[in-house]
Design a protein around this motif. Structure first.
Motif, PDB file in Angstrom:
ATOM      1  N   ASP A   1       0.789  -1.237   0.000  1.00 51.87           N
ATOM      2  CA  ASP A   1       0.000   0.000   0.000  1.00 51.87           C
ATOM      3  C   ASP A   1       0.818   1.282   0.000  1.00 51.87           C
ATOM      4  O   ASP A   1       0.273   2.346  -0.270  1.00 51.87           O
ATOM      5  N   THR A   2       2.108   1.191   0.358  1.00 51.08           N
ATOM      6  CA  THR A   2       2.796   2.438   0.687  1.00 51.08           C
ATOM      7  C   THR A   2       3.938   2.854  -0.240  1.00 51.08           C
ATOM      8  O   THR A   2       4.818   3.592   0.184  1.00 51.08           O
TER       9      THR A   2
ATOM     10  N   ARG B   1      -0.474   9.526   4.336  1.00 44.49           N
ATOM     11  CA  ARG B   1      -0.561   8.860   5.641  1.00 44.49           C
ATOM     12  C   ARG B   1      -1.693   7.833   5.648  1.00 44.49           C
ATOM     13  O   ARG B   1      -1.600   6.773   6.256  1.00 44.49           O
ATOM     14  N   SER B   2      -2.794   8.187   4.983  1.00 41.97           N
ATOM     15  CA  SER B   2      -3.977   7.325   5.031  1.00 41.97           C
ATOM     16  C   SER B   2      -4.835   7.667   3.825  1.00 41.97           C
ATOM     17  O   SER B   2      -4.808   8.795   3.334  1.00 41.97           O
TER      18      SER B   2
ATOM     19  N   ARG C   1      -7.794   8.001   4.032  1.00 41.14           N
ATOM     20  CA  ARG C   1      -8.793   8.925   4.578  1.00 41.14           C
ATOM     21  C   ARG C   1      -8.269  10.351   4.580  1.00 41.14           C
ATOM     22  O   ARG C   1      -8.972  11.278   4.939  1.00 41.14           O
TER      23      ARG C   1
ATOM     24  N   THR D   1       7.321   1.298   6.606  1.00 34.26           N
ATOM     25  CA  THR D   1       5.937   0.845   6.811  1.00 34.26           C
ATOM     26  C   THR D   1       5.651  -0.341   5.903  1.00 34.26           C
ATOM     27  O   THR D   1       4.929  -1.277   6.265  1.00 34.26           O
TER      28      THR D   1
ATOM     29  N   HIS E   1      -2.689   0.875   4.419  1.00 31.92           N
ATOM     30  CA  HIS E   1      -3.813   1.753   4.064  1.00 31.92           C
ATOM     31  C   HIS E   1      -5.138   0.995   4.023  1.00 31.92           C
ATOM     32  O   HIS E   1      -6.178   1.511   4.412  1.00 31.92           O
TER      33      HIS E   1
ATOM     34  N   ASP F   1      -6.195   0.438   7.584  1.00 30.70           N
ATOM     35  CA  ASP F   1      -6.605   1.701   8.209  1.00 30.70           C
ATOM     36  C   ASP F   1      -8.029   2.083   7.771  1.00 30.70           C
ATOM     37  O   ASP F   1      -8.862   2.475   8.592  1.00 30.70           O
ATOM     38  N   LEU F   2      -8.299   1.916   6.481  1.00 27.76           N
ATOM     39  CA  LEU F   2      -9.625   2.278   5.966  1.00 27.76           C
ATOM     40  C   LEU F   2     -10.684   1.340   6.536  1.00 27.76           C
ATOM     41  O   LEU F   2     -11.734   1.761   7.028  1.00 27.76           O
TER      42      LEU F   2
ATOM     43  N   GLY G   1      -8.413  10.911  13.677  1.00 25.55           N
ATOM     44  CA  GLY G   1      -7.805  10.096  12.625  1.00 25.55           C
ATOM     45  C   GLY G   1      -6.371   9.718  12.913  1.00 25.55           C
ATOM     46  O   GLY G   1      -5.756   8.981  12.161  1.00 25.55           O
ATOM     47  N   ARG G   2      -5.802  10.263  13.994  1.00 23.15           N
ATOM     48  CA  ARG G   2      -4.396   9.960  14.300  1.00 23.15           C
ATOM     49  C   ARG G   2      -4.324   8.939  15.443  1.00 23.15           C
ATOM     50  O   ARG G   2      -5.196   8.871  16.293  1.00 23.15           O
TER      51      ARG G   2
ATOM     52  N   ASP H   1       1.164   7.761  14.722  1.00 24.53           N
ATOM     53  CA  ASP H   1       1.445   9.175  14.483  1.00 24.53           C
ATOM     54  C   ASP H   1       2.262   9.817  15.587  1.00 24.53           C
ATOM     55  O   ASP H   1       2.847  10.876  15.396  1.00 24.53           O
TER      56      ASP H   1
END
Ligand code: HDD
Length: 686
Positions: free
Chosen positions: A125-126, A212-213, A215, A258, A266, A269-270, A544-545, A606
């Motif tokens: 994802d990153t 970062r995300s 989102r 990451t 990601h 996270d979503l 969100g953090r 974060d």
């Protein structure tokens, strides 16, 4: 033989399954509905004999499994999606007759898929990459697909170059690497020969390329579209999504690490945010302008490598999107979702942007090879939620069973009392009228010919720290390029984008600056736009953090709990980390951790808190995972809150005092930021 039978019933699933099936769970059947009694053993001639061809249960199961994979998307193969809704907050009937913009409070269902571009479906994802941002609106006048990216411009101006662009960035043709990375010869070879790519390149090399995300990314329709009202009057429009959590990115070193810590960073996270009810949300805004304004701009609005700064044409927020439901099944929904820029609804129309025009063909065409049938629109995720009917018939995997014989139009079967089927309606989609004249030409408009002014504007709009990230990213990527002449060619262009950028990249590569290229059009200095910078628009919030709290034996349980409460009441989330997850004796009682230290590096969070005793810190100062936990948090410019006892670990990790290093009480506030000023202390930037 009796023994064999007993073995199956006692230890296999078969008997169990029958029992469950008899209760609440439905019986397992074949695809044709025949109940299955044994899902453990294939049919054999004798308990140790050969398997029989007759076994239709086995054959059907293996046959289906063998064909589970479909061709992945040629680009944007790796993606994650969610269901939700669009809500109109400021209707625009004067601009567009699109039904989803008609009334305040009107909700329209959406399915939104985010993606990376270059990597395969199983990649991570990153990586540094553009992110796809595709939204399918199930409006009551048909599906509208806004298939955009998190970057407002695109690499190329004409669709005919798309296969070349994508071939160059994907893994190289002979060696099949690198996966999901632009840092290689063929990508930079193409880029260096195509200066129209520079604007998007600058964005991709900026922090926008390492979000970062999902989102926390903006979304852009990229092209100029048209809005058309009831009277047929049209305006030009660009579409924007702005994340409620603010646009946030990570540091390149963090992003690379990451990837090792969590391939699905990601995606997870979503999913987890939606699962716990923290629904991601975006504002939807339009930038509307007329032909006169378009003609007054020093660039062409039909050129997808150009943006219109908000300072020139302001954004008008007309709605919001909330994603509030995870897919039930990844394959059936996310994988089979087919987005088509050609899906527009009455009130929205295309412009002559040559990139958009080519896309109108490409996406329809690709679905046939990906989903195997012209009937892909019948797959539930793709089907409109409003009624749909026409005279298109048959084809592979047809699931509709139309009645009667009206499969042509016009017909007069109604005069004989038969159902005549659907007919065109006067309120249907009408293409906005536009005079077209000219010679047939295979040519690029001269107005598309300025390749340097907007990349320069972007550079000038960034903070010093963001500029350093761009220059360093280009140095990093060009350092992976093995052919000198490509690096040289890039340097001859970059100094035209901005002399400072050229010099810094040359210095970072340890090369002399070659002569600058002579641009087709000399760049002009456009006003910088603060809206383009992430750091200038940072959302100072914990929402969100996620804060990681590291504890160990003897830590104060009440300190951990108080910090957790403080972070959560500021709408942040907490993840506790300890050397052992099963439960440790703390001062005040035992406590379980959410993650084990070695598997929960600080790149996943974060900000970090160290709730440690002097003894624990001394012990952890000898543990490389603990030292990396702290030194990475510091190097990635994160807030660190610590007890006094944590000093030995902080010292070992090289933490130096600054605004972002605080006691536990100060952490919830400090964790809202990254500490950009710390960066020169921890790495050498170009
Ligand atoms: Fe594309 C997929 C975005 C130019 C051809 N594109 C795809 C997806 C996104 C974009 C977000 C993934 C959709 C999904 O989640 O399923 N593409 C863009 C943007 C572009 C763009 C913002 C420029 C403004 N694309 C572009 C061009 C072409 C394509 C010029 C071809 C001429 N894109 C495709 C494709 C894909 C695709 C090959 C792969 C899978 C699919 O369409 O359904 O047809």
């Amino acid at each position: 033989m009796a023994d064999d039978k007993d073995f199956t019933t006692e230890t296999g699933n078969a008997g169990e399954m029958q029992q469950i099936a008899a209760g609440d769970t439905p019986a397992m059947t074949t695809n044709f509905g025949v109940p299955i009694s044994d899902n453990e053993n294939s049919l054999k001639a004798g308990s140790r004999g050969p398997t029989l061809l007759e076994d239709f249960v086995l054959r059907e199961k293996i046959f289906h499994f063998d064909h589970e994979r479909i061709p992945e998307r040629i680009v944007h193969a790796r993606g994650s999606a969610a269901h939700g809704y669009f809500e109109c907050t400021d209707p625009i009937p004067e601009l567009s007759r699109a039904s989803l913009f008609a009334k305040k409070g009107k909700k329209t269902a959406v399915f939104t898929r985010f993606s990376t571009v270059a990597g395969g479906a199983g990649s991570v994802d990153t990586p540094r990459d553009v992110r796809g941002f595709a939204v399918k609106f199930y409006t009551d006048e048909g599906n509208w697909d806004l298939v955009g990216n998190n970057i407002p411009v695109f690499f190329i101006q004409d669709a005919i170059k798309f296969p070349d662009l994508i071939h160059s960035v994907k893994m190289e043709a002979d060696r099949a690497y690198p996966q999901a990375a632009s840092a290689h010869d063929t990508f930079w070879d193409f880029i260096s020969l195509m200066p129209e790519t520079f604007h998007t390149l600058m964005w991709a090399m900026s922090d926008r390329g390492i979000p970062r995300s999902l989102r926390m990314i903006e979304g852009f329709g990229v092209h100029t579209f048209k809005l058309v009202n009831e009277a047929g009057e049209e305006s030009f429009c660009k579409f924007h999504w702005r994340p409620k959590l603010g646009t946030q990115s990570v540091i390149w070193d963090e992003s690379a690490k990451t990837q090792g810590a969590d391939n699905d960073f990601h995606r997870r996270d979503l999913w987890e945010a939606i699962d716990r009810g923290d629904y991601p949300e975006w504002e939807f805004a339009v930038q509307v302008f007329d032909r006169e304004l378009a003609d007054s701009l020093p660039y062409d609005v039909l050129d997808a490598t150009k943006l219109i700064p908000e300072e020139v044409v302001p954004l008008r927020v007309i709605g919001r999107m909330v994603l509030d439901r995870n897919p039930d099944n990844f394959f059936a929904e996310t994988e089979q979702a087919a987005f088509l820029p050609s899906n527009v609804v009455p009130g929205i129309d295309f412009t002559d942007d040559p990139l958009l025009q080519g896309r109108l063909f490409s996406y329809l065409d690709t679905q046939k090879s990906r989903l195997g049938t012209t009937n892909f629109h019948q797959i539930p995720i793709n089907a409109p939620k409003c009624p749909f009917a026409n005279m298109q018939r048959d084809g592979l995997m047809q699931t509709h069973v139309p009645k009667g014989r009206a499969n042509y139009e016009p017909n007069s079967l109604n005069e004989a009392g038969e159902d005549p089927g659907p007919r065109p309606v006067s309120t249907g989609f009408r293409t906005a009228e536009q005079p077209v004249e000219g010679e047939k030409l295979r040519i690029r408009a001269e107005s598309f010919g300025d390749f340097y002014s907007q990349p320069r504007m972007y550079w000038n709009s960034l903070t010093e720290n963001e500029q350093a990230h761009v220059a360093s990213a280009i140095v990093f990527e060009l350092s992976k390029v093995s052919l000198d002449h490509i690096r040289e060619r890039m340097l001859s262009h970059l100094q035209v984008v901005h002399p400072d950028l050229g010099k810094r990249v040359a210095k970072g590569l340890g090369m002399d600056l070659p002569k600058p290229v002579k641009p087709f059009k000399e760049p002009v200095d456009l006003d910088p736009s603060d809206a383009l910078s992430i750091q200038k628009n940072w959302n100072r919030s914990l929402e969100g953090r996620q804060v990681a709290i590291l504890f160990d034996e003897g830590s104060s349980k009440s300190d951990v709990e108080a910090l957790k409460k403080a972070v959560e009441s500021a709408k942040g989330t907490v993840f506790t980390v300890a050397p052992k997850v099963g439960g440790l004796p703390l001062d005040g009682g035992t406590m379980k951790a959410d993650g084990q230290l070695a598997g929960s590096p600080s790149v996943l969070f974060d900000a970090v808190a160290l709730v440690l005793t002097t003894e624990a810190a001394a012990k952890l100062a000898k543990d490389s995972a603990a030292v990396a936990f702290v030194s990475d948090a510091f190097a990635h410019l994160k807030a660190i809150g610590a007890t006094e006892g944590a000093k030995a670990l902080m010292d070992r990790a090289g933490v130096e005092p600054d605004e972002g290093v605080t006691d536990l009480a100060g952490l919830p506030e400090a964790a809202k930021l990254r500490y950009w000023d710390r960066e020169p202390k921890v790495r050498d930037l170009a």
